[in-house]
Scaffold this active site. Sequence first.
Site, PDB file in Angstrom:
ATOM      1  N   SER A  90     -11.918  -4.257  -1.187  1.00 28.91           N
ATOM      2  CA  SER A  90     -11.861  -5.378  -0.243  1.00 28.91           C
ATOM      3  C   SER A  90     -13.141  -5.460   0.563  1.00 28.91           C
ATOM      4  O   SER A  90     -13.688  -6.541   0.778  1.00 28.91           O
ATOM      5  CB  SER A  90     -10.662  -5.251   0.686  1.00 28.91           C
ATOM      6  OG  SER A  90     -10.853  -4.196   1.591  1.00 28.91           O
ATOM      7  N   HIS A  99       0.841  -1.200   0.000  1.00 34.95           N
ATOM      8  CA  HIS A  99       0.000   0.000   0.000  1.00 34.95           C
ATOM      9  C   HIS A  99       0.872   1.244   0.000  1.00 34.95           C
ATOM     10  O   HIS A  99       1.793   1.352   0.812  1.00 34.95           O
ATOM     11  CB  HIS A  99      -0.904  -0.010   1.242  1.00 34.95           C
ATOM     12  CG  HIS A  99      -2.047   0.931   1.141  1.00 34.95           C
ATOM     13  ND1 HIS A  99      -1.876   2.294   1.161  1.00 34.95           N
ATOM     14  CD2 HIS A  99      -3.371   0.728   0.992  1.00 34.95           C
ATOM     15  CE1 HIS A  99      -3.059   2.869   1.043  1.00 34.95           C
ATOM     16  NE2 HIS A  99      -3.985   1.948   0.941  1.00 34.95           N
ATOM     17  N   ARG A 115      -2.458   1.332  -6.737  1.00 32.31           N
ATOM     18  CA  ARG A 115      -1.534   1.196  -5.611  1.00 32.31           C
ATOM     19  C   ARG A 115      -0.173   0.651  -5.999  1.00 32.31           C
ATOM     20  O   ARG A 115       0.841   1.094  -5.477  1.00 32.31           O
ATOM     21  CB  ARG A 115      -2.166   0.271  -4.578  1.00 32.31           C
ATOM     22  CG  ARG A 115      -3.383   0.890  -3.961  1.00 32.31           C
ATOM     23  CD  ARG A 115      -4.091  -0.042  -3.043  1.00 32.31           C
ATOM     24  NE  ARG A 115      -5.161   0.695  -2.379  1.00 32.31           N
ATOM     25  CZ  ARG A 115      -5.974   0.175  -1.476  1.00 32.31           C
ATOM     26  NH1 ARG A 115      -5.843  -1.092  -1.137  1.00 32.31           N
ATOM     27  NH2 ARG A 115      -6.902   0.901  -0.924  1.00 32.31           N
TER      28      ARG A 115
END
Lengths: 659, 244
Positions: free
Chosen positions: A458, A279, A344
Amino acid sequence: MAELIDDLYRLGAPIKDTKAPEGPIEDKWTAAKFDNKLVNPSNRRKLSVIIVGTGLAGASAAATLGEAGYQVKSFCYQDSPRRAHSIAAQGGINAAKNYNDDGDSVYRLFYDTVKGGDYRSREDNVYRLAEVANNIIDQCVAQGVPFARDYGGLLDNRSFGGVQVARTFYARGQTGQQLLIGAYQAMERQVAAGTVEQFTRHEMLEVIVVDGKARGIIARDMVTGEIETHLADAVVLASGGYGNVFFLSTNAMGCNVTATWRAHRKGAYFGNPCYTQIHPTCIPVSGDHQSKLTLMSESLRNDGRIWVPKNREDADKDPRDIPEEDRDYYLERIYPAFGNLVPRDIASRQAKYMCDDGRGVGPLVGDFRRGVYLDFASALSRMSREAIDEKYGNLFDMYQRITGEDPREVPMRIYPAVHYTMGGLWVDYDLETTIPGLYAVGEANFSDHGANRLGASSLMQCLSDGYFVLPNTIRNYLAQGPFEPVAPDAPEVREAEESVKSRIDTLLSINGERSVDSFHRELGHIMWEYCGMERTEEGLRKAIDLIRSLREEFWRNVRVLGSAETLNQSLEKAGRVADFLELGELMCIDALHRRESCGGHFRAESQTEDGEALRDDEHFLYVAAWEFAGEPSGAPGAPVLHKEDLIYKAIELKQRSYK
Amino acid sequence: MNLTLKIWRQAGPEAPGEMVTYPVSDISEDMSFLEMLDVLNEQLNAKGEEPVAFDSDCREGICGMCSLMINGEAHGPEVTTTCQLHMRSFSDGDTITIEPWRAKAFPLVRDLIVDRSAFDRVIQAGGYVSVNTGAAPEANNLQVRKEKADRAFDTATCIGCGACVAACPNASGMLFLGAKITHLGELPQGQAERDARVVKMLGQHDAEDFGGCQNLGECSAACPKEIPLDVINQLNRDFMKAKR
């Protein structure tokens, strides 16, 4: 026996069928729901399901199956289901409501997710995910989840990395918390109704497989130390990801791989273990004492501008003294179309390059400054301070608490960190593993995010699996019931129980010199160095050797004090680290065999002329599903690779570009 | 910095407990309080002594798992969770007293760990909206005034850590309860069950041996999420109305 490849693994039979229905992609889920058998309400009461984990996927599945009338047993290692790590997700949850009329659609959400995953996810599953996403928002709003609203009283949206529409629903920087509390409350309602039985401070340590089917688990009561047998007609693993194999990560301290790894050892294939998401927006490491890393929501990239000094000499200057012309807004420069909102993997890699180039900022850790600026100065001149605080206030406060600096005054410093694992147990279209009756949902399975997960996806996947997909697919399995009861003293149960007990006895009897944490730290260092953001053939081979000798030392030299009959946190950690030591090796083998770059997995040997990840669709357009073949280390235990070809019918494969 | 820690050690709920003194050294001010305890535990492990058991998980200030009375204050001297309390809040040479949450409704498990499952049972008594999966209407069918949505959010941020109970001289759980009553009471979705909810949840609160509220305000002052004290007024109003 098949020959040993690279001295590390063998090739097994390809996976032929994922059990997705035939026909156009838009109709598959509707067809599956119709074709799956029904269980009449009075028979549901006689069927039982164990669910391990109470995050978004586990709690929502427990609530929904409980409402339907099945007998559910829910397990978590925390003191309350409400503490599952889903609670820490900050940014938001995607859905293609198109409330902004900015061109969004189910198809576009599907397209963005497949592209974001660098064409390494399964098309059918992702389409279904996009299709049910809108229902999730409806469900959560009805539960009282306080999503952000505009002054007209309607739901508000923002945008996230990798997409050009605003489709992310959010509750300030605490979306995960609010969604989890919604699912937790729905589950507690079922506890009160008597359909869900809740076991807290319990850790699953083994799956019970009888006649080839999952029929229960062995769990340890973490307070009394008692080893308990729980039997059921089906088992669902909703136990999250394994990013803590890196020791330092954004995962909660207790997140671990044990539930899925124990299932893997019992025959469930492990899909794409090397796919780890790094991340880009975490608070940089400040020193050796650190126990974990803290993520700053990616939503900050909507208004923050990322830069490093153009000149290395400016690295230790006060950023406010570096004039505009001496700053390199590198993402805006290299990727003008997406700018600071690139996905990301790209944002992370570019930050690493800037720091490797000596232009990183912040304190020296080792020989490097590992940080880049995320600057809100231009947003603060464009918008009022109140408006900025409304959007990001709690994130700013959190940053200030950890670093002692106010990001309204000094630019925030960020650096990539291990976050989410896209790999997990291999599942078919029904979310069933290769062990019949054993299901995996949420981050515990592998299917929807490919080689890189887009922001705000997610939460969507966990709730899609838990509220809508699993309850419809597990029904088809449960309809085969009633199942033959398993005797509590059946040999398979005894064997599972004995293996758990002997493992615990062994850990407590080694009485060596080193603490569990010291092994974990060392493993994490190896993984980050050689199986992290950038990987090479040579590095991965070295890592495998290092992990093997570390594992050997662990079983000879670990020190776990205390007894098995009480609350014993060192013992809990020791069992988890033992499993991480096996998983770490498989991750490296998977990373080594995949000689291409894709998503968050960057192989230095495979890049384009301008340094972007270069996929190799000709050779690697497949899911790597690994079968356990015996104790790891060396030829007899070499894992077996089964390939599931990825077939794209709805989407054309393209080299990913965000320029 | 160098510190002296006085920590409550108790092997189990029935075992006798005692304060034990441990010196720690080389503590950096960038460490969180829990990382400082990690250092202590590594030292104890090396000496062959069992580490101190304490709860923590996310270490990002949101899961609510960490606890600890630090120098008599819930989560210590700052208004935050223990995992977000950093050692820069202390000075070299300090003596720090560390105890578990103190409340009859939170029985001790071991060392610094208590059992907070009473909170789950209070939620089970009615802290939800009864909507089955799949039964939800289109999300934008119901408008919510922004001020109400914001108030609902502000109270929904409760992390269930139990600091309010630990800080209250009566060990009352009214702030926790009031936060949930207010969160669901501000939203149109929560109206159908509003009266029944407050009666059942308050009944469970009392059955769990939480104490009564005397409006001292220690709960709100200790709350890491700054849940406002007036949620207790809201709770009382809702209760009076429901009983009428």
